[in-house]
Design an enzyme around this catalytic site. Structure first.
Site, PDB file in Angstrom:
ATOM      1  CG  ASN A 211      -2.215  -0.573   1.021  1.00 47.89           C
ATOM      2  OD1 ASN A 211      -2.650  -0.709  -0.122  1.00 47.89           O
ATOM      3  ND2 ASN A 211      -2.898  -0.925   2.085  1.00 47.89           N
ATOM      4  CG  ASP A 279      -7.793  -4.418   2.520  1.00 45.22           C
ATOM      5  OD1 ASP A 279      -7.683  -4.437   3.755  1.00 45.22           O
ATOM      6  OD2 ASP A 279      -8.094  -3.395   1.873  1.00 45.22           O
ATOM      7  CE  LYS A 289      13.183 -11.250 -11.455  1.00 44.26           C
ATOM      8  NZ  LYS A 289      14.302 -10.552 -12.082  1.00 44.26           N
ATOM      9  N   PRO A 305      -5.744 -10.988   7.357  1.00 48.89           N
ATOM     10  CG  PRO A 305      -4.201 -11.284   9.088  1.00 48.89           C
ATOM     11  CD  PRO A 305      -4.406 -11.534   7.622  1.00 48.89           C
ATOM     12  CG  ASP A 306      -9.733  -5.584   9.680  1.00 47.45           C
ATOM     13  OD1 ASP A 306      -9.212  -4.966  10.642  1.00 47.45           O
ATOM     14  OD2 ASP A 306     -10.404  -5.032   8.800  1.00 47.45           O
ATOM     15  CB  ILE A 307      -4.376  -5.692  12.340  1.00 48.10           C
ATOM     16  CG1 ILE A 307      -3.516  -6.634  11.496  1.00 48.10           C
ATOM     17  CG2 ILE A 307      -3.700  -5.401  13.673  1.00 48.10           C
ATOM     18  CD1 ILE A 307      -2.404  -5.981  10.759  1.00 48.10           C
ATOM     19  CG  PHE A 325      -6.103   6.380  11.289  1.00 49.09           C
ATOM     20  CD1 PHE A 325      -5.621   5.880  12.485  1.00 49.09           C
ATOM     21  CD2 PHE A 325      -5.880   7.719  10.985  1.00 49.09           C
ATOM     22  CE1 PHE A 325      -4.944   6.689  13.375  1.00 49.09           C
ATOM     23  CE2 PHE A 325      -5.199   8.542  11.870  1.00 49.09           C
ATOM     24  CZ  PHE A 325      -4.729   8.031  13.069  1.00 49.09           C
ATOM     25  CE  LYS A 339     -13.595   1.677   6.558  1.00 48.61           C
ATOM     26  NZ  LYS A 339     -12.622   2.306   5.651  1.00 48.61           N
ATOM     27  CE  LYS A 343     -12.033  -1.996   9.114  1.00 51.65           C
ATOM     28  NZ  LYS A 343     -10.801  -2.541   8.551  1.00 51.65           N
TER      29      LYS A 343
HETATM   30  O1  C5P Z   1     -11.214  -1.272   5.943  1.00 52.48           O
HETATM   31  P1  C5P Z   1     -10.181  -0.205   5.893  1.00 52.48           P
HETATM   32  O2  C5P Z   1      -8.862  -0.689   5.368  1.00 52.48           O
HETATM   33  O3  C5P Z   1     -10.628   1.079   5.254  1.00 52.48           O
HETATM   34  O4  C5P Z   1      -9.977   0.166   7.426  1.00 52.48           O
HETATM   35  C1  C5P Z   1      -8.947   1.007   7.848  1.00 52.48           C
HETATM   36  C2  C5P Z   1      -8.601   0.749   9.273  1.00 52.48           C
HETATM   37  O5  C5P Z   1      -8.503  -0.632   9.515  1.00 52.48           O
HETATM   38  C3  C5P Z   1      -7.270   1.312   9.623  1.00 52.48           C
HETATM   39  O6  C5P Z   1      -7.288   1.633  10.989  1.00 52.48           O
HETATM   40  C4  C5P Z   1      -6.340   0.166   9.339  1.00 52.48           C
HETATM   41  O7  C5P Z   1      -5.143   0.266  10.065  1.00 52.48           O
HETATM   42  C5  C5P Z   1      -7.164  -1.002   9.792  1.00 52.48           C
HETATM   43  N1  C5P Z   1      -6.909  -2.250   9.071  1.00 52.48           N
HETATM   44  C6  C5P Z   1      -6.268  -3.292   9.709  1.00 52.48           C
HETATM   45  N2  C5P Z   1      -6.077  -4.486   9.047  1.00 52.48           N
HETATM   46  C7  C5P Z   1      -6.503  -4.648   7.799  1.00 52.48           C
HETATM   47  C8  C5P Z   1      -7.147  -3.591   7.126  1.00 52.48           C
HETATM   48  C9  C5P Z   1      -7.337  -2.402   7.788  1.00 52.48           C
HETATM   49  O8  C5P Z   1      -5.886  -3.139  10.875  1.00 52.48           O
HETATM   50  N3  C5P Z   1      -6.301  -5.809   7.185  1.00 52.48           N
END
Ligand code: C5P
Length: 400
Positions: A211, A279, A289, A305-307, A325, A339, A343
């Site tokens: 990113n 994501d 390679k 995973p979504d942290i 954020f 969101k 979340k």
């Molecule tokens: O869903 P989105 O990426 O817009 O959400 C942003 C928030 O979620 C940020 O705080 C980002 O650090 C957190 N995030 C995360 N793990 C992910 C995707 C987003 O912690 N895989």
């Protein structure tokens, strides 16, 4: 600075106790509430009536029974203060404090308190120099007890040297220093986890998907939390930002490494997820390679995973305050609200990244602090100022 502060003043039996009467006045003048404990020996030097008149509070002395505590228990007495001040602190009372004795109200309150303690010792010069006293003072210092004085000069016993109690205004200054330090470190004793920077998801040993994120905002939040006294772990993907002072930095590359490092850093009171996590990651990472010959192979991706969501759902170990954020280009607050719910976090700092704002890689952010029941619109601020404002809000939250 002392307005509204609560001070428990313990007056032990030294001739300097007369200066403690002036100390009470000086503290009252500055708006502090002063509650006094007078030891049996202290009451030989100043009267309970004088202490009560100046403090405008009941005086707690040895007539106060440790067993009949219907009015005010000694535990409550020792806890209902922002700071405990022992002035004068005699050799005898210092010895009791160091040894953990509790045979009267003053020593019992000192043993029972969970509040910071400041001592203003006073005694004869030979007593002060005695290894026993010096060892006690060192023991207390090692336990975090603060000290003001003693000063040198002519002592009441006729000898000259070190042993004079600090003057009331010096004690007031030491008390003000204490409050100034704690005021600027409102998160002392709290633990925080901050994620920052991008993640990199490898395709093969030389290629990755990432990113766009400088790590500026996350690093600034970690630095501000550390300045506010929080014990801060910064889990960061690759970033060119300098390591912030006073934080524990854990460097990671992938989202899964970032999550593992965050879970490893639990328990924490605060989690701020500012990282731009990729994501999706390539389902397979080639061990060598990938070659250019032939048609491009389709890229199969799996979800990372979504942290933020994982920390917000951490059950028992969930940080009390989880902040995410959101970068949006339109309907910023509306999307942030959604969101927040999705979340499971407590606050979202919704960042307006429409191209006109020049947020990416820049030094400024235009944000809205969105919680379940409120939205605060912040002006365009530097990322450092956003971090400071966020940390102020966090400190207020914990203060409540
Ligand atoms: O869903 P989105 O990426 O817009 O959400 C942003 C928030 O979620 C940020 O705080 C980002 O650090 C957190 N995030 C995360 N793990 C992910 C995707 C987003 O912690 N895989």
């Amino acid at each position: 600075m002392l307005a509204g502060k609560r001070i428990l003043l313990i007056i032990a039996g030294g001739i300097a106790a007369y200066k403690s009467l002036d100390l009470i006045r000086r503290l009252r003048e500055r708006g502090a509430a002063v509650r006094c404990v007078l030891t049996r020996a202290g009451a030989q030097f100043v009267t309970p009536l004088a202490v009560a008149s100046l403090s405008e509070e009941k005086v707690y002395d040895d007539l106060f029974s440790l067993t009949d505590e219907s009015e005010m228990g000694h535990i409550r007495l020792s806890r209902e203060a922002d700071l405990v001040v022992v002035a004068p602190a005699t050799a005898d009372l210092l010895g009791k404090m160091a040894a953990g004795l509790a045979d009267d109200l003053a020593s019992t309150a000192l043993l029972a308190t969970d509040k910071p303690v400041l001592i203003a010792p006073t005694m004869n010069v030979m007593m002060w120099a005695h290894p026993a006293v010096q060892a006690n003072v060192a023991t207390l210092a090692a336990r975090g007890v603060r000290r003001v004085g003693p000063g040198a000069g002519e002592l009441a016993c006729g000898e000259t040297g070190s042993g004079r109690m600090a003057e009331p205004l010096q004690i007031v200054a030491a008390i003000e220093d204490f409050f100034a330090e704690t005021a600027s470190r409102p998160l002392a004793g709290r633990r925080a986890i901050v994620t920052s920077g991008p993640t990199r998801e490898p395709l093969d040993p030389v290629r990755y998907i990432a990113n766009r994120s400088s790590g500026k905002q996350g690093h600034a939040v970690a630095a501000a939390l550390a300045r506010a006294g929080a014990d801060t772990v910064l889990v960061s993907g690759p970033s060119a930002e300098p390591d912030p002072a006073g934080v524990t930095l854990v460097r990671v590359e992938t989202a899964r490494e970032m999550l593992a490092a965050c879970l490893q850093a639990l328990p924490a009171d605060i989690a701020v997820c500012a990282a731009a996590v990729v994501d999706w990651r390539p389902a397979e990472v080639a061990t060598s390679k990938l070659k250019k010959n032939g048609p491009a192979a389709p890229l199969v991706m799996v979800e990372n995973p979504d942290i933020l969501a994982t920390l917000a759902a951490a059950g028992n170990g969930r940080p009390a305050l989880v902040v995410g954020f959101a970068a949006e280009t339109d309907a910023v607050v509306e999307y942030a609200r959604a969101k927040l719910a999705r979340k499971g976090c407590d606050w979202i700092l919704a960042n307006d990244v429409s191209p006109a704002t020049g947020t990416f890689g820049g030094d400024h952010n235009t944000v809205h602090l969105v919680s379940a029941d409120a939205v605060e619109d912040w002006p365009r601020l530097t990322k450092r100022a956003v971090a400071e404002r966020l940390v102020d809000r966090i400190a207020e939250h914990f203060d409540r």
